[in-house]
Each structure stands twice: as structure tokens, then as C-alpha cells.
Write a protein that holds these residues in place. Sequence first.
Motif, PDB file in Angstrom:
ATOM      1  N   THR A  77      93.029  29.740 -57.533  1.00 17.56           N
ATOM      2  CA  THR A  77      93.542  31.115 -57.498  1.00 17.56           C
ATOM      3  C   THR A  77      94.544  31.307 -56.374  1.00 17.56           C
ATOM      4  O   THR A  77      95.616  31.898 -56.570  1.00 17.56           O
ATOM      5  N   ILE A  78      94.222  30.842 -55.189  1.00 19.44           N
ATOM      6  CA  ILE A  78      95.111  31.039 -54.039  1.00 19.44           C
ATOM      7  C   ILE A  78      96.222  29.994 -53.996  1.00 19.44           C
ATOM      8  O   ILE A  78      97.146  30.103 -53.179  1.00 19.44           O
ATOM      9  N   GLY A  79      96.145  28.995 -54.856  1.00 22.65           N
ATOM     10  CA  GLY A  79      97.206  27.998 -54.919  1.00 22.65           C
ATOM     11  C   GLY A  79      97.163  26.981 -53.803  1.00 22.65           C
ATOM     12  O   GLY A  79      98.203  26.564 -53.300  1.00 22.65           O
ATOM     13  N   TRP A  80      95.970  26.582 -53.415  1.00 26.26           N
ATOM     14  CA  TRP A  80      95.811  25.536 -52.402  1.00 26.26           C
ATOM     15  C   TRP A  80      95.576  24.214 -53.108  1.00 26.26           C
ATOM     16  O   TRP A  80      94.575  24.026 -53.765  1.00 26.26           O
ATOM     17  N   HIS A  81      96.567  23.293 -53.020  1.00 33.86           N
ATOM     18  CA  HIS A  81      96.531  22.049 -53.792  1.00 33.86           C
ATOM     19  C   HIS A  81      96.249  22.394 -55.260  1.00 33.86           C
ATOM     20  O   HIS A  81      95.250  21.940 -55.855  1.00 33.86           O
ATOM     21  N   SER A  82      97.149  23.175 -55.828  1.00 31.51           N
ATOM     22  CA  SER A  82      96.908  23.815 -57.126  1.00 31.51           C
ATOM     23  C   SER A  82      96.556  22.836 -58.238  1.00 31.51           C
ATOM     24  O   SER A  82      95.600  23.063 -58.994  1.00 31.51           O
ATOM     25  N   ARG A  83      97.325  21.777 -58.361  1.00 34.13           N
ATOM     26  CA  ARG A  83      97.066  20.858 -59.475  1.00 34.13           C
ATOM     27  C   ARG A  83      95.752  20.098 -59.308  1.00 34.13           C
ATOM     28  O   ARG A  83      94.962  20.033 -60.267  1.00 34.13           O
ATOM     29  N   PRO A  84      95.454  19.505 -58.140  1.00 28.91           N
ATOM     30  CA  PRO A  84      94.132  18.889 -57.987  1.00 28.91           C
ATOM     31  C   PRO A  84      92.999  19.898 -58.158  1.00 28.91           C
ATOM     32  O   PRO A  84      91.978  19.588 -58.798  1.00 28.91           O
ATOM     33  N   LEU A 118      97.443  25.772 -67.542  1.00 23.95           N
ATOM     34  CA  LEU A 118      98.068  26.261 -66.311  1.00 23.95           C
ATOM     35  C   LEU A 118      98.245  25.127 -65.299  1.00 23.95           C
ATOM     36  O   LEU A 118      99.236  25.084 -64.563  1.00 23.95           O
ATOM     37  N   THR A 119      97.296  24.208 -65.268  1.00 28.48           N
ATOM     38  CA  THR A 119      97.418  23.052 -64.384  1.00 28.48           C
ATOM     39  C   THR A 119      98.578  22.170 -64.817  1.00 28.48           C
ATOM     40  O   THR A 119      99.382  21.719 -63.988  1.00 28.48           O
ATOM     41  N   LEU A 120      98.685  21.922 -66.117  1.00 22.87           N
ATOM     42  CA  LEU A 120      99.793  21.117 -66.635  1.00 22.87           C
ATOM     43  C   LEU A 120     101.134  21.799 -66.389  1.00 22.87           C
ATOM     44  O   LEU A 120     102.153  21.131 -66.170  1.00 22.87           O
ATOM     45  N   ALA A 121     101.142  23.131 -66.401  1.00 20.50           N
ATOM     46  CA  ALA A 121     102.380  23.886 -66.207  1.00 20.50           C
ATOM     47  C   ALA A 121     102.791  23.987 -64.750  1.00 20.50           C
ATOM     48  O   ALA A 121     103.843  24.542 -64.445  1.00 20.50           O
ATOM     49  N   ASP A 122     101.975  23.462 -63.848  1.00 11.34           N
ATOM     50  CA  ASP A 122     102.238  23.572 -62.410  1.00 11.34           C
ATOM     51  C   ASP A 122     102.350  25.038 -62.000  1.00 11.34           C
ATOM     52  O   ASP A 122     103.339  25.485 -61.431  1.00 11.34           O
ATOM     53  N   ALA A 123     101.284  25.789 -62.309  1.00 12.98           N
ATOM     54  CA  ALA A 123     101.289  27.229 -62.028  1.00 12.98           C
ATOM     55  C   ALA A 123     101.241  27.557 -60.547  1.00 12.98           C
ATOM     56  O   ALA A 123     101.345  28.724 -60.172  1.00 12.98           O
ATOM     57  N   GLY A 124     101.087  26.551 -59.699  1.00  9.75           N
ATOM     58  CA  GLY A 124     101.130  26.781 -58.251  1.00  9.75           C
ATOM     59  C   GLY A 124     102.513  26.632 -57.651  1.00  9.75           C
ATOM     60  O   GLY A 124     102.663  26.624 -56.425  1.00  9.75           O
ATOM     61  N   ALA A 125     103.548  26.556 -58.502  1.00 11.33           N
ATOM     62  CA  ALA A 125     104.907  26.379 -57.990  1.00 11.33           C
ATOM     63  C   ALA A 125     105.422  27.606 -57.255  1.00 11.33           C
ATOM     64  O   ALA A 125     106.399  27.516 -56.505  1.00 11.33           O
ATOM     65  N   ALA A 126     104.799  28.752 -57.466  1.00  9.15           N
ATOM     66  CA  ALA A 126     105.230  29.996 -56.812  1.00  9.15           C
ATOM     67  C   ALA A 126     104.005  30.825 -56.470  1.00  9.15           C
ATOM     68  O   ALA A 126     102.926  30.650 -57.049  1.00  9.15           O
ATOM     69  N   LEU A 127     104.179  31.741 -55.499  1.00 10.25           N
ATOM     70  CA  LEU A 127     103.122  32.673 -55.107  1.00 10.25           C
ATOM     71  C   LEU A 127     101.808  31.940 -54.844  1.00 10.25           C
ATOM     72  O   LEU A 127     100.753  32.297 -55.364  1.00 10.25           O
ATOM     73  N   SER A 128     101.885  30.912 -54.025  1.00  9.15           N
ATOM     74  CA  SER A 128     100.723  30.087 -53.716  1.00  9.15           C
ATOM     75  C   SER A 128     100.836  29.556 -52.301  1.00  9.15           C
ATOM     76  O   SER A 128     101.914  29.583 -51.679  1.00  9.15           O
ATOM     77  N   ASP A 130     100.582  26.452 -51.682  1.00 12.68           N
ATOM     78  CA  ASP A 130     101.434  25.269 -51.853  1.00 12.68           C
ATOM     79  C   ASP A 130     102.905  25.634 -51.721  1.00 12.68           C
ATOM     80  O   ASP A 130     103.685  24.917 -51.077  1.00 12.68           O
ATOM     81  N   ALA A 131     103.301  26.753 -52.336  1.00 11.69           N
ATOM     82  CA  ALA A 131     104.695  27.184 -52.281  1.00 11.69           C
ATOM     83  C   ALA A 131     105.096  27.564 -50.859  1.00 11.69           C
ATOM     84  O   ALA A 131     106.249  27.344 -50.444  1.00 11.69           O
ATOM     85  N   ARG A 132     104.192  28.123 -50.091  1.00 10.71           N
ATOM     86  CA  ARG A 132     104.499  28.473 -48.708  1.00 10.71           C
ATOM     87  C   ARG A 132     104.690  27.218 -47.857  1.00 10.71           C
ATOM     88  O   ARG A 132     105.508  27.202 -46.937  1.00 10.71           O
ATOM     89  N   ARG A 133     103.947  26.165 -48.172  1.00 13.58           N
ATOM     90  CA  ARG A 133     104.060  24.932 -47.384  1.00 13.58           C
ATOM     91  C   ARG A 133     105.264  24.093 -47.797  1.00 13.58           C
ATOM     92  O   ARG A 133     105.959  23.533 -46.959  1.00 13.58           O
ATOM     93  N   ARG A 134     105.522  24.021 -49.095  1.00 12.23           N
ATOM     94  CA  ARG A 134     106.531  23.094 -49.595  1.00 12.23           C
ATOM     95  C   ARG A 134     107.798  23.764 -50.094  1.00 12.23           C
ATOM     96  O   ARG A 134     108.766  23.105 -50.431  1.00 12.23           O
ATOM     97  N   GLY A 135     107.762  25.085 -50.202  1.00 10.79           N
ATOM     98  CA  GLY A 135     108.895  25.801 -50.765  1.00 10.79           C
ATOM     99  C   GLY A 135     108.635  26.168 -52.213  1.00 10.79           C
ATOM    100  O   GLY A 135     108.042  25.386 -52.973  1.00 10.79           O
ATOM    101  N   GLU A 136     109.074  27.357 -52.579  1.00  7.95           N
ATOM    102  CA  GLU A 136     108.831  27.854 -53.934  1.00  7.95           C
ATOM    103  C   GLU A 136     109.903  27.361 -54.894  1.00  7.95           C
ATOM    104  O   GLU A 136     111.076  27.276 -54.547  1.00  7.95           O
TER     105      GLU A 136
END
Length: 371
Positions: A77-84, A118-128, A130-136
Amino acid sequence: VIERLFGGWYPARPLAVTRWVVGAGAAIRALVGIPILVDIARPDSLHMPYAPWQPELTPAIAWLLIAVWLAAAVAFTIGWHSRPAGAVLVAAMASVLVSDQQAYGNHLYLLTLLALLLTLADAGAALSLDARRRGERPSVPGWPVSLLRIQLTLVYGFSALTKLNEDFLSGAVLAGSLQTGPITFPAGLRTPAVLSVVAAVAIAVEALLALALWSTRLRPAAVGAGVVFHLSIVALIGGATGELVVFSLEMWAVYLLFVAVPERSLTLMVDPACGWCRRWDARLRRWDIIRALAVPEPAGHDVPDSGLELTGRGLSAAGYDAIVEVWSVQPATYLLAPFLRLPGIRKWGQRTVRRRGGRSRLSGGGRSPDP
């Protein structure tokens, strides 16, 4: 058609909002499922494994699955290591599904599929996180999003088809269900004649939702019908209310993937002499977490008497209708927007916007009361 459905890219922010809802729904479902799974795992309970070689569900395994499920749902939900996190969440829910035949549920199966896509779609690419650490990233591959939308169509379409039988159409199935919900269906209306009509309406709504969400013209009506339909289910149908709430949230989250638009694809022009209109412009932009609105143009452009004009993606709307169009694509308001299009509400809204906007311009753009 195949290329249009499964090719190209999809804006990442609307998908991230869907991730929030599905992840939160998974966490709620984990909490709701604790007593069910623990009861199934009791040594003195009936165990129904799918295969003879399958180990029986024990209390220790049940609590482990719940703990992993809940932790993964929060991380997703919070997008921390979203795909794993998404992969672990899918694995945990799938393990619960296959742990015992009594643990299977259609809603849990659907939730697992949505989390997988959602995992396959990489739903953590934004508003997560992960996005704050690596860029959205502004967009993600479109094919998993199309599969999410197709999945919603299959849910409604299959549900409508399975109800086309004598028992459901007669109202007999609804007769029992409508007596135990949070809101009791009036006893005087629980007659075969009335319940058969209710059954037919339910089938028609599900068939509408399966098809109309794909139509730009019918989509607002479909979203409104879906809101009323799911609220009715939660309010009137007895049994697993928690599961029905999660199911409704899942469906509404996928609705957003139909109505959302690409970043900066809508242009909202505002009369600089209208203070009330400028405040609405600021408010709409503050709510615009998916960045649908283009960067404001410099003051001095021509704006109709309405004070607000929205253009882009083949639409043109002014005043009240411009506000509603913006709301119809925003995560916070897209479920409300269809009801703001109803004739009586729309007429009142148009009159209010004209009055407030005109008063603000006559006063030189000074402060006027908020709506």
C-alpha cells in the motif's frame, strides 16, 4: 484492437491510487479473515485439504500466513519495495486460498488476481516510497492495466450470466439474503413479484457495468450505477459485510482506471477578474494528485462568461460543467461526479456558478463566499 488494448503506456499516478485501495483492502481482508482461518486451523475442526498429500493447516501456519499477508499488504500500500511486497502478498493470499477448501472465497481469489496484475504493472512507480527514493516515472506498460479492466468486465459479466436461472429470477435467492443485512429490506416488499423485479434489475445493472464502462458516452452513468449497486449490496445483503466492503472498494478502484486521463491532458482556463473562479481553480489543482490539469496559462486569455473553461481530450466544458468534468477524473471525487450530472443538481449548480462568478467579477475579483 489488440494493439490499442495491450500496447502503449498508461499514466502511473491513477494506477498508484488503485494500488493504495487494493493494498488497503488486502490488509482489511487479512484482519477480517483471522477468525475464519484460525477456526479452520483448530485441531478439532474439520480439515478439507485439496489433495491427500497436502499438509493440514495448523494454528502456527495460519498465524504465519496472516502475519506475512498483513505485513506485505501494508508495504504494498505505501509502496515500499512495491514489486517484492506485491509478490509476497500474492503468494500469501494464494497460500491461504489453497490451504484448505473451507478457506477459499471468490472475493479473496479476485483480490489475489488484482494484486498480481498491479504487481506486474509496477504500480509502485508513482506515489510510493519507492518513487521518493528512486524518482517517479510518469507512465507504466499498459497491458496489465488493460487486463485489470478486462478482469472487472469478466466479474460483472460472469455474475450476470450465472444469475440467469429460475431460482434467482424468481426472487427466491434474494428473499433470504435481504432479511439479514445491516438495513432490512421492507417485509411488505419481500414478495415474489417485487423480488423478481429486483433480481432482473440486478442482472441488468451488472450487464451494464460489464459493457458501459468501456464507452466514453455511457461511462458516467455506469460509474453512478456501480456506486449505487455496491452500496445497496453492502447495506442490504447479510453475511460477510467486511468482505462485501472490500469487494466494493476493489471494483471502485478499477473504475478509476477507466476514467483517469494522462498527465497534463486537460486545460483549465480561468477569468483573472473572477476571484471566486480563481479560488476554484486553486482548489481543483490542489486535489489534482494525478496531474491531469496542464500548467496554468498566463493571465489575459479570453474566457467565457462562466469564468471557467475546460478543454482537452475532445471535450469542452464551461462553468459548473468544467468543475464536474475535472472531478470526474480525480481519485477523490470520481465516484461523486456522476450524481452531479443529474438534471436537478446540474441546473442548481450552473445557476450557482453563474451567480457567484458574476458577483465576483462585478466586485472587481474580490473575495466572495465559497460555495
